[in-house]
Design a protein around this motif. Structure first.
Motif, PDB file in Angstrom:
ATOM      1  N   THR A  25       0.843  -1.209   0.000  1.00 45.04           N
ATOM      2  CA  THR A  25       0.000   0.000   0.000  1.00 45.04           C
ATOM      3  C   THR A  25       0.870   1.248   0.000  1.00 45.04           C
ATOM      4  O   THR A  25       0.908   1.995  -0.976  1.00 45.04           O
ATOM      5  CB  THR A  25      -0.937   0.016   1.223  1.00 45.04           C
ATOM      6  OG1 THR A  25      -0.165  -0.035   2.421  1.00 45.04           O
ATOM      7  CG2 THR A  25      -1.915  -1.145   1.162  1.00 45.04           C
TER       8      THR A  25
ATOM      9  N   HIS B  27       1.521  -5.297  12.270  1.00 52.27           N
ATOM     10  CA  HIS B  27       1.790  -6.104  11.066  1.00 52.27           C
ATOM     11  C   HIS B  27       2.388  -7.443  11.464  1.00 52.27           C
ATOM     12  O   HIS B  27       3.297  -7.501  12.303  1.00 52.27           O
ATOM     13  CB  HIS B  27       2.743  -5.351  10.146  1.00 52.27           C
ATOM     14  CG  HIS B  27       2.169  -4.069   9.611  1.00 52.27           C
ATOM     15  ND1 HIS B  27       1.907  -2.980  10.418  1.00 52.27           N
ATOM     16  CD2 HIS B  27       1.792  -3.709   8.361  1.00 52.27           C
ATOM     17  CE1 HIS B  27       1.388  -2.000   9.677  1.00 52.27           C
ATOM     18  NE2 HIS B  27       1.311  -2.415   8.427  1.00 52.27           N
TER      19      HIS B  27
ATOM     20  N   ARG C 158      -2.802  -6.498  10.412  1.00 52.71           N
ATOM     21  CA  ARG C 158      -2.696  -6.623   8.960  1.00 52.71           C
ATOM     22  C   ARG C 158      -1.532  -7.543   8.628  1.00 52.71           C
ATOM     23  O   ARG C 158      -0.491  -7.516   9.298  1.00 52.71           O
ATOM     24  CB  ARG C 158      -2.497  -5.226   8.399  1.00 52.71           C
ATOM     25  CG  ARG C 158      -1.868  -5.097   7.055  1.00 52.71           C
ATOM     26  CD  ARG C 158      -2.266  -3.733   6.462  1.00 52.71           C
ATOM     27  NE  ARG C 158      -1.195  -3.091   5.699  1.00 52.71           N
ATOM     28  CZ  ARG C 158      -0.806  -3.481   4.486  1.00 52.71           C
ATOM     29  NH1 ARG C 158      -1.354  -4.536   3.898  1.00 52.71           N
ATOM     30  NH2 ARG C 158       0.163  -2.826   3.861  1.00 52.71           N
TER      31      ARG C 158
ATOM     32  N   SER D  49      -4.487   0.464   3.454  1.00 51.78           N
ATOM     33  CA  SER D  49      -5.350  -0.713   3.536  1.00 51.78           C
ATOM     34  C   SER D  49      -6.787  -0.338   3.914  1.00 51.78           C
ATOM     35  O   SER D  49      -7.020   0.680   4.560  1.00 51.78           O
ATOM     36  CB  SER D  49      -4.786  -1.683   4.576  1.00 51.78           C
ATOM     37  OG  SER D  49      -4.728  -1.061   5.850  1.00 51.78           O
TER      38      SER D  49
ATOM     39  N   ARG E 101     -12.397   2.332   7.342  1.00 55.11           N
ATOM     40  CA  ARG E 101     -11.664   3.172   6.382  1.00 55.11           C
ATOM     41  C   ARG E 101     -11.651   2.452   5.044  1.00 55.11           C
ATOM     42  O   ARG E 101     -11.192   1.312   4.970  1.00 55.11           O
ATOM     43  CB  ARG E 101     -10.216   3.382   6.860  1.00 55.11           C
ATOM     44  CG  ARG E 101      -9.379   4.202   5.863  1.00 55.11           C
ATOM     45  CD  ARG E 101      -7.958   4.460   6.373  1.00 55.11           C
ATOM     46  NE  ARG E 101      -7.085   3.303   6.193  1.00 55.11           N
ATOM     47  CZ  ARG E 101      -5.812   3.255   6.569  1.00 55.11           C
ATOM     48  NH1 ARG E 101      -5.265   4.297   7.174  1.00 55.11           N
ATOM     49  NH2 ARG E 101      -5.088   2.175   6.367  1.00 55.11           N
TER      50      ARG E 101
HETATM   51  O1  TXA Z   1      -1.879   0.414   4.418  1.00 50.87           O
HETATM   52  C1  TXA Z   1      -1.806   0.678   5.617  1.00 50.87           C
HETATM   53  O2  TXA Z   1      -2.704   0.362   6.395  1.00 50.87           O
HETATM   54  C2  TXA Z   1      -0.544   1.414   6.109  1.00 50.87           C
HETATM   55  C3  TXA Z   1       0.628   0.460   5.912  1.00 50.87           C
HETATM   56  C4  TXA Z   1       1.917   1.019   6.445  1.00 50.87           C
HETATM   57  O3  TXA Z   1       0.346  -0.794   6.515  1.00 50.87           O
HETATM   58  N1  TXA Z   1      -0.672   1.799   7.483  1.00 50.87           N
HETATM   59  C5  TXA Z   1      -1.508   2.818   7.888  1.00 50.87           C
HETATM   60  O4  TXA Z   1      -1.451   3.114   9.237  1.00 50.87           O
HETATM   61  O5  TXA Z   1      -2.242   3.420   7.131  1.00 50.87           O
HETATM   62  P1  TXA Z   1      -2.009   4.471   9.878  1.00 50.87           P
HETATM   63  O6  TXA Z   1      -1.473   4.549  11.268  1.00 50.87           O
HETATM   64  O7  TXA Z   1      -1.698   5.631   8.999  1.00 50.87           O
HETATM   65  O8  TXA Z   1      -3.550   4.246   9.973  1.00 50.87           O
HETATM   66  C6  TXA Z   1      -4.050   3.362  10.950  1.00 50.87           C
HETATM   67  C7  TXA Z   1      -5.517   3.589  11.143  1.00 50.87           C
HETATM   68  C8  TXA Z   1      -5.802   4.826  11.967  1.00 50.87           C
HETATM   69  O9  TXA Z   1      -6.787   5.614  11.335  1.00 50.87           O
HETATM   70  C9  TXA Z   1      -6.327   4.268  13.272  1.00 50.87           C
HETATM   71  O10 TXA Z   1      -7.256   5.091  13.848  1.00 50.87           O
HETATM   72  C10 TXA Z   1      -6.912   2.924  12.858  1.00 50.87           C
HETATM   73  O11 TXA Z   1      -6.021   2.471  11.882  1.00 50.87           O
HETATM   74  N2  TXA Z   1      -6.888   1.958  13.974  1.00 50.87           N
HETATM   75  C11 TXA Z   1      -5.825   1.329  14.501  1.00 50.87           C
HETATM   76  N3  TXA Z   1      -6.177   0.548  15.544  1.00 50.87           N
HETATM   77  C12 TXA Z   1      -7.498   0.685  15.689  1.00 50.87           C
HETATM   78  C13 TXA Z   1      -8.461   0.147  16.596  1.00 50.87           C
HETATM   79  N4  TXA Z   1      -8.112  -0.694  17.569  1.00 50.87           N
HETATM   80  N5  TXA Z   1      -9.746   0.512  16.433  1.00 50.87           N
HETATM   81  C14 TXA Z   1     -10.110   1.361  15.423  1.00 50.87           C
HETATM   82  N6  TXA Z   1      -9.249   1.914  14.553  1.00 50.87           N
HETATM   83  C15 TXA Z   1      -7.968   1.587  14.676  1.00 50.87           C
END
Ligand code: TXA
Ligand code: MG
Length: 318
Positions: free
Chosen positions: A34, A66, A121, A181, A194
């Motif tokens: 991604t 991950h 993921r 993702s 998302r």
């Molecule tokens: O493609 C991707 O998902 C990339 C690559 C690097 O793997 N990662 C990514 O991570 O986009 P980040 O931190 O930019 O976005 C993570 C999202 C955030 O919006 C966060 O709020 C949501 O995941 N998230 C994480 N843990 C969560 C949880 N326990 N409940 C609800 N939302 C969660």
């Protein structure tokens, strides 16, 4: 922070160097299908705090963990039946599932922002998978860009944004998918959190029913954003220099029984934040009161204060 950011080739040497940096608590940007992710050991509080510091994130949003494959999931999260179906269909690949966190997961509470769920993921990019296997543990990785900037899809983008702030970047060339993702909540009925790299229609087809959408598009879909999220049972007072009698005091920059950081180090304070909240809450009891010392509003101090203000906010009735 002023590091000489190493640019690593994704060969056996580069992968083992990157894994060694991660084992020592350092940060490595890794290619995924991604976007590039800023990876750190998801069990290491200091490494996870350093991710927030490098990105200059003003909030402790929960991060995605991950893993190399589905078999690695068991210590960290439960797998409800629909999640198992989706894992079989889409992993490895650009699907993130928010699953019930296991009590004994060993993950840093900074990764989950103190929630009882964890986002998991299994990336498809061969370099990310090689690194995950060489490291042999879970990697927390948000997109490898400074907070508020565009997600990076090339190693050069990572260096432009985070060069000098992270130990290394593994250069795996351009990312094929280019958007983050798809994130689904699966701790209850399957809910789209998302949109992203896997089409919602394809997910609905596997499940045999449509996904729930968050009730209102204006609703913050990251629970970490809710004002009273992760409120302790005890009441909280902030910016307290001298605690009242009977208050549990959490210090900063001084040697108190409970302290975010005796030396006033903001990265250490962030790493300790959720642990100290829990400890203070247990000591105070449901009718008790916790007082936090002032934390400077700079660097990670902004995220720490943001979280403390949410924890202190008046909360809705249960
Ligand atoms: O493609 C991707 O998902 C990339 C690559 C690097 O793997 N990662 C990514 O991570 O986009 P980040 O931190 O930019 O976005 C993570 C999202 C955030 O919006 C966060 O709020 C949501 O995941 N998230 C994480 N843990 C969560 C949880 N326990 N409940 C609800 N939302 C969660
Ligand atoms: Mg991002």
């Amino acid at each position: 922070m002023n590091l000489e950011t190493e640019s690593l080739l994704p060969d056996a040497n580069g992968i083992s160097r990157a894994a060694a940096i991660l084992r020592a608590g350092g940060l490595v940007a890794m290619p995924t299908e991604t976007v590039y992710g800023l990876a750190g050991d998801a069990r290491n509080d200091l490494a996870v705090a350093a991710i927030f510091a490098a990105k200059n994130r003003p909030h402790f949003n929960p991060l995605i963990v991950h893993l190399p494959d589905l078999d690695a999931l068991r210590p960290y999260a439960d797998l409800p039946p629909e999640a198992a179906l989706l894992a079989k269909a889409f992993w490895p690949g650009p699907l993130t599932m928010v699953l019930p966190l296991r009590a004994d997961s060993g993950l840093s509470p900074l990764v989950t922002a103190g929630l009882s769920t964890v986002a998991i993921r299994v990336p498809a990019h061969p370099v990310a998978r090689d690194l995950l296997r060489a490291f042999g543990g879970p990697l927390a990785a948000p997109s490898a860009n400074p907070s508020g900037r565009i997600s990076p899809t090339r190693a050069a983008h990572v260096l432009a944004g985070l060069g000098g702030r992270i130990a290394a970047v593994l250069d795996g060339g351009p990312c094929a998918v280019g958007v983050e993702s798809t994130i689904l909540g699966l701790d209850g009925a399957a809910t789209l959190l998302r949109p992203g790299g896997i089409a919602v229609e394809d997910i609905a087809r596997i499940l045999g029913h449509p996904l729930l959408q968050p009730a209102d598009p204006a609703t913050p879909n990251a629970p970490g954003q809710l004002a009273s999220h992760y409120a302790p049972n005890a009441r909280l007072r902030l910016n307290v220099e001298t605690p009242l009698q009977g208050e549990v005091y959490v210090g900063f920059g001084t040697a108190d029984a409970l302290s975010l950081s005796a030396t006033g180090d903001l990265i250490e304070a962030a790493a300790n934040l959720f642990h100290r909240l829990r400890e203070a809450d247990a000591l105070a009891g449901a009718d008790g009161q916790i007082a936090f010392a002032p934390v400077p509003e700079t660097g990670l101090g902004r995220a720490i204060n943001d979280r403390l203000r949410r924890a202190a906010a008046p909360r809705p009735h249960p």
